[in-house]
Design an enzyme around this catalytic site. Structure first.
Site, PDB file in Angstrom:
ATOM      1  N   CYS A  61       0.972  -1.080  -0.041  1.00  0.00           N
ATOM      2  CA  CYS A  61      -0.044   0.122  -0.214  1.00  0.00           C
ATOM      3  C   CYS A  61       0.746   1.305   0.186  1.00  0.00           C
ATOM      4  O   CYS A  61       1.459   1.570   0.766  1.00  0.00           O
ATOM      5  CB  CYS A  61      -0.794  -0.121   1.255  1.00  0.00           C
ATOM      6  SG  CYS A  61      -1.914   1.543   1.609  1.00  0.00           S
ATOM      7  N   CYS A  64       0.048   3.744   2.829  1.00  0.00           N
ATOM      8  CA  CYS A  64       0.526   3.377   4.057  1.00  0.00           C
ATOM      9  C   CYS A  64       2.004   3.351   4.244  1.00  0.00           C
ATOM     10  O   CYS A  64       2.474   3.842   5.478  1.00  0.00           O
ATOM     11  CB  CYS A  64       0.214   1.535   4.190  1.00  0.00           C
ATOM     12  SG  CYS A  64      -1.206   1.171   3.954  1.00  0.00           S
TER      13      CYS A  64
END
Length: 137
Positions: A61, A64
């Protein structure tokens, strides 16, 4: 931060219905990674901890990855808050991910005195820090 339909009882029941007695919390900087259901129970079980934040992330991600250094910085800045992270793809924690209704990454779930109080869904460090400050009071 938003308060939503996640029920603390659902999360606790998920923990109680397992036979995992292994603790594998790993500390990286001032953020601890939860690896097992018992780790999750340990992280939330001490009601005297005050505010507990769990970052649900994955290794692939992009958002993230971008907010991870800010999350570590916040963990160092707010030592009275307990900071954790959970890899949302960890099969050992699939029931926790489902119980916490994680559908977008990163998602930061907030707990106080062992009870779910809300979440912040975004890779915005300013918004996350604002939610931390508001939840700490």
């Amino acid at each position: 931060m938003s308060k939503d339909s996640v029920e603390t009882n659902t999360i606790i029941n998920t923990i109680d219905n397992t036979n995992d007695n292994t603790t594998n919390i790993t500390k990286k900087n001032s953020v601890e990674e939860i690896i097992t259901l018992n780790d999750f129970s340990t992280a939330l079980g001490d009601e005297s901890k005050g505010l507990v934040i769990i970052d649900f992330f994955t290794t692939w991600c992009g958002p993230c990855k971008r907010i991870a250094p800010d999350y570590i910085r916040m963990a160092e800045k707010y030592p009275t808050v307990s900071f954790y992270k959970i890899n949302a793809e960890n099969e050992n924690l699939a029931n926790i991910v489902a119980a916490c209704e994680i559908v977008s990454l990163p998602t930061f779930c907030f707990f106080k005195a062992g009870k779910y109080i809300g979440r912040f869904v975004n890779a915005d460090p300013v918004g996350l820090e604002k939610s931390i400050v508001e939840s700490s009071q």
